[in-house]
Write a protein that holds these residues in place. Structure first.
Motif, short mmCIF file in Angstrom:
data_model
loop_
_atom_site.label_atom_id
_atom_site.label_comp_id
_atom_site.label_asym_id
_atom_site.label_seq_id
_atom_site.Cartn_x
_atom_site.Cartn_y
_atom_site.Cartn_z
N GLU A 78 0.83 -1.26 0.00
CA GLU A 78 0.03 0.09 0.08
C GLU A 78 0.85 1.21 0.16
O GLU A 78 0.57 2.20 -0.52
N VAL A 79 1.85 1.25 0.88
CA VAL A 79 2.67 2.53 0.87
C VAL A 79 3.52 2.85 -0.30
O VAL A 79 3.88 3.83 -0.83
N LEU A 80 4.00 1.44 -1.18
CA LEU A 80 4.66 1.72 -2.27
C LEU A 80 3.84 2.32 -3.09
O LEU A 80 4.25 3.07 -4.14
N GLU A 81 2.61 1.83 -3.16
CA GLU A 81 1.64 2.29 -4.26
C GLU A 81 1.53 3.83 -4.02
O GLU A 81 1.42 4.69 -4.92
N ARG A 82 1.35 4.34 -2.78
CA ARG A 82 0.81 5.84 -2.46
C ARG A 82 2.23 6.40 -2.35
O ARG A 82 1.94 7.71 -2.39
N LYS A 83 3.34 5.83 -2.39
CA LYS A 83 4.71 6.58 -2.28
C LYS A 83 4.66 7.40 -0.81
O LYS A 83 4.99 8.66 -0.83
N THR A 84 4.23 6.82 0.16
CA THR A 84 4.23 7.46 1.63
C THR A 84 5.09 6.73 2.44
O THR A 84 5.56 5.51 2.14
N LEU A 85 5.20 7.21 3.69
CA LEU A 85 5.97 6.35 4.63
C LEU A 85 5.35 5.41 5.33
O LEU A 85 4.29 5.69 5.70
N PRO A 86 6.07 4.37 5.48
CA PRO A 86 5.27 3.01 6.35
C PRO A 86 5.03 3.53 7.84
O PRO A 86 6.10 4.08 8.37
N GLY A 87 3.97 3.44 8.32
CA GLY A 87 3.73 3.72 9.69
C GLY A 87 3.48 2.35 10.32
O GLY A 87 3.80 1.19 10.11
N GLY A 88 2.77 2.59 11.58
CA GLY A 88 2.33 1.34 12.26
C GLY A 88 3.14 1.32 13.62
O GLY A 88 3.92 2.09 13.94
N MET A 89 2.68 0.05 14.51
CA MET A 89 3.30 0.18 15.76
C MET A 89 4.67 -0.58 15.66
O MET A 89 4.86 -1.30 15.01
N GLY A 90 5.47 -0.17 16.81
CA GLY A 90 6.86 -0.67 16.82
C GLY A 90 6.70 -2.07 17.21
O GLY A 90 5.76 -2.79 17.89
N TRP A 91 7.88 -3.08 16.69
CA TRP A 91 7.97 -4.49 17.30
C TRP A 91 9.27 -4.22 18.13
O TRP A 91 10.39 -4.08 17.72
N ASP A 92 8.60 -4.96 19.40
CA ASP A 92 9.70 -4.50 20.64
C ASP A 92 10.19 -5.85 21.14
O ASP A 92 11.09 -5.67 22.43
N VAL A 93 9.44 -7.02 20.85
CA VAL A 93 9.81 -8.20 21.82
C VAL A 93 10.96 -8.92 20.92
O VAL A 93 10.60 -9.08 19.68
N SER A 94 11.98 -9.39 21.63
CA SER A 94 12.86 -9.97 20.92
C SER A 94 12.83 -11.59 20.92
O SER A 94 11.97 -11.98 21.89
N LEU A 95 13.48 -12.27 20.25
CA LEU A 95 13.71 -13.86 20.41
C LEU A 95 14.45 -14.33 21.40
O LEU A 95 15.21 -13.57 22.16
N ALA A 96 13.91 -15.65 21.91
CA ALA A 96 14.64 -16.03 23.13
C ALA A 96 14.31 -17.46 22.85
O ALA A 96 13.86 -18.09 22.10
N VAL A 97 15.44 -18.27 23.59
CA VAL A 97 15.52 -19.75 23.56
C VAL A 97 15.30 -20.34 24.87
O VAL A 97 15.89 -19.82 25.73
N ALA A 98 14.26 -21.05 25.25
CA ALA A 98 14.28 -21.71 26.47
C ALA A 98 14.05 -23.08 26.39
O ALA A 98 13.00 -23.50 25.41
N GLY A 99 14.45 -24.17 27.09
CA GLY A 99 14.44 -25.54 26.77
C GLY A 99 14.54 -26.12 25.45
O GLY A 99 13.93 -26.90 25.01
N GLY A 100 15.46 -25.53 24.73
CA GLY A 100 15.76 -25.84 23.54
C GLY A 100 14.66 -25.55 22.53
O GLY A 100 14.83 -26.06 21.27
N VAL A 101 13.77 -24.68 22.80
CA VAL A 101 12.90 -24.24 21.77
C VAL A 101 12.78 -22.52 21.76
O VAL A 101 13.18 -22.14 22.59
N LEU A 102 12.50 -22.34 20.42
CA LEU A 102 12.75 -20.90 20.10
C LEU A 102 11.37 -20.40 20.44
O LEU A 102 10.41 -20.58 20.07
N ILE A 103 11.35 -19.18 21.13
CA ILE A 103 10.29 -18.58 21.60
C ILE A 103 10.16 -17.15 20.69
O ILE A 103 11.10 -16.46 20.77
N VAL A 104 8.89 -17.35 19.95
CA VAL A 104 8.86 -16.11 19.06
C VAL A 104 7.58 -15.24 19.16
O VAL A 104 6.48 -15.96 19.43
N PRO A 105 7.74 -14.02 19.37
CA PRO A 105 6.30 -13.18 19.32
C PRO A 105 5.61 -13.24 18.00
O PRO A 105 6.34 -13.18 17.07
N LEU A 106 4.35 -13.04 18.27
CA LEU A 106 3.54 -12.90 17.07
C LEU A 106 3.06 -11.54 16.52
O LEU A 106 2.40 -11.34 15.76
N PHE A 107 3.38 -10.48 17.22
CA PHE A 107 2.95 -9.05 17.19
C PHE A 107 1.61 -9.22 16.66
O PHE A 107 1.26 -8.53 15.67
#
Length: 245
Positions: A78-107
């Motif tokens: 959409e922003v490429l078509e409109r030639k505007t800056l992309p907005g939206g909320m920040g993504w602030d949750v980092s990846l982690a590993v616990a018990g040999g499993v990758l913990i991933v935020p879904l935002f």
């Protein structure tokens, strides 16, 4: 990847298809990678998830986080078509590993859902809905030699997750809004237990008030909280809510 002894660049991995959002107060991309057992896990700015061999940077697998990834691609188009800056909320949750499993935020909201991902192939093992504040990274807590995930939410929940099965072992409800990352010790964790005093008369938002909880695999019990007085309050509003260590 940088050699810790010399500062020399060992390898680079560059992927196409990113999205550079304009930088307001909270619109940045802050998802740090994670290392585990010879592999580095990284998330791209549209929610693609990558695994690389830590020694040479060769790509081991690639996947994505689902709905948030698709919405990011739609927003980019959409922003490429409109030639505007992309907005939206920040993504602030980092990846982690616990018990040999990758913990991933879904935002997927103010309280983000978490996904357990197989570190060997990127396959989804489990999902826990609305499990962590969108400003915080899940904490890895070690108890009796086993790793668990401790999280708190803006909606006022504290929970313990088994990272292998994805089972929520216990939940504490009716806390104050928790934005900051948790730092549990062997037996205790600080959370915003919540004041019962409105920030302003008639306001439905309340001051923050730290509380200490004793945690185990069986549950969590509050051991103390200071008096509900102004001298003990902490902020629970932007831009100060996530600053506590």
């Amino acid at each position: 990847a940088i050699d810790a002894k010399t500062g020399q660049t060992l390898w680079k991995a560059v992927e196409p298809g990113g999205l550079n959002r304009y930088m307001g107060k909270r619109q940045g991309f802050c998802v740090s990678p994670a290392w585990h057992d010879g592999a580095v896990f990284s998330m791209g700015t549209t929610g693609r998830l990558y695994a690389y061999a830590a020694d040479d940077g060769s790509k081991l697998w690639e996947t994505n986080i689902g709905d948030a990834h698709e919405k990011a691609l739609e927003h980019k188009a959409e922003v490429l078509e409109r030639k505007t800056l992309p907005g939206g909320m920040g993504w602030d949750v980092s990846l982690a590993v616990a018990g040999g499993v990758l913990i991933v935020p879904l935002f997927d909201g103010t309280d983000v859902s978490l996904r357990g991902v197989d570190v060997k192939n990127g396959k989804t093992l489990w999902n826990v809905e609305q499990a962590c504040s969108r400003h915080a990274t899940p904490a890895v807590w070690t108890h009796d030699g086993k790793e668990y995930v401790v999280t708190a939410t803006v909606s006022g929940k504290l929970m313990l997750i088994d990272p292998v099965s994805g089972n929520v072992l216990w939940t504490v409800e009716d806390l104050g809004p928790n934005h900051f990352s948790l730092t549990p010790s062997e037996r205790y964790v600080f959370v915003n237990g919540g004041s019962r005093t409105p920030r302003k008369p008639g306001d439905d938002r309340f001051h923050g008030l730290l509380a200490a909880y004793r945690i185990s695999t069986d549950g969590a019990k509050q051991v103390w909280q200071p008096p509900d007085e102004e001298r003990f309050y902490m902020p629970t509003w932007m831009d100060s809510c996530a600053r506590r260590a």
